[in-house]
Design a protein around this motif. Sequence first.
Motif: not given
Length: 402
Positions: A284-299
């Motif tokens: 879900q979008p909320e979970a996607v956002r949470d994972q993005l916030q925790k990451a270091d780089v988007f590939l």
Amino acid sequence: MNKPLKIIIIGVKWPPETFLQRLIDGLTLSGVGVTIAASSRPKKWLNGNFRRWVWAPSWNVNIPKRMMNSFRLLQYLPRWTAAELKSITLQKKSFREKLRSIYLHLPFGRPQWDLVYFPWVLGAERYLDWFVSKNIPIVVSLRGSMINIDPYIPGKSDQVRKTLQTVFQKVSSIHCVSQDILDEAVRFGLDPAKACIIRPAVDPLFFIPSENKTVNHRFTLITTGSLIWRKGYEYALMTIRSLVDQGVDAEYHIIGDGPERQRFLYTIQDLDLERRVILPGKLQPEAVRDQLQKADVFLLSSLSEGISNAVLEAMSCGLPVVTTDCGGIREAVTNNVEGFVVPLRDPVVLARSVKILAENQDLRKKMGIAARQRVLKEFSLENQIEDWKNLLSNYSLDSSEL
């Protein structure tokens, strides 16, 4: 005073893709009357203002279901004259094709809309003559694979190119998601005067950077997108293998699902990355956002894109981006500013760019701030809705109401 503009959107499934949901909600909140043509009733969505629904079942169901739908579709028959029914079957050769045309058109008899919008260009052709005959303007969206891939697929390229030319000729306006898409479409016969560039957008009030970001145990990369070949995940996986071999303690999260999941699982195993790659599926979008916030780089290792919504979401969350130079990506990411833009199918350069960020926390922070600022300036949902309102105002009797 004239009534608000009324549009119908055809060719969506409910719930729609996130980027379409954002657009639909934004238009209704701006006072545009939106009717959704879909096979399932969008119950919660209908609770808002300026929202209506027309039942438009898919033809691509089993025969018993199609027969049940056909009987139910008879409720729309009084909206049609015999001459109108004849007009939508006139060019159809077989009895089956005539039935299919009636089945698909019945929900749209006696149209009460000011404009019809098709989010997918290849789904518009069958309806063009009907709406044109009723003098209803047609707007169609043109996205990445529709113009960068489909016209080149053996066995279907001729039909796709013919369809594109027909649509380009008959519609009122073509919405292109990037300048790159527009340039490609011109090669297939699009008159640039009919084109309007409205780039994708995200809600920067939803996709926000983490206020208390912690240091990850492992250097964490993330991707969101369907598990399909054109996303180029095999090159991303080779990039992770290269990083680990160079001593980078990396972990890679791929959020999404799709028909090629099994092949990617095999590649992960083949590269001995089972402990490095996480496939949580579609979130879900909320979970996607949470994972993005925790990451270091988007590939992003894609082979084809218009402008990637996933990249914009990551940038809005303050992530630096390492992306392939596909489609209109350079219209969103400037090399060495918001991240790195590298050649297609080159895991060596992908790994080199990621490694620079892995070893330089200050650079990651600087590029992440630049990415967020780029979204706020050029890719906010508010700006996109304003652009759509300007496009739609061309078909409103009183544009001051939009």
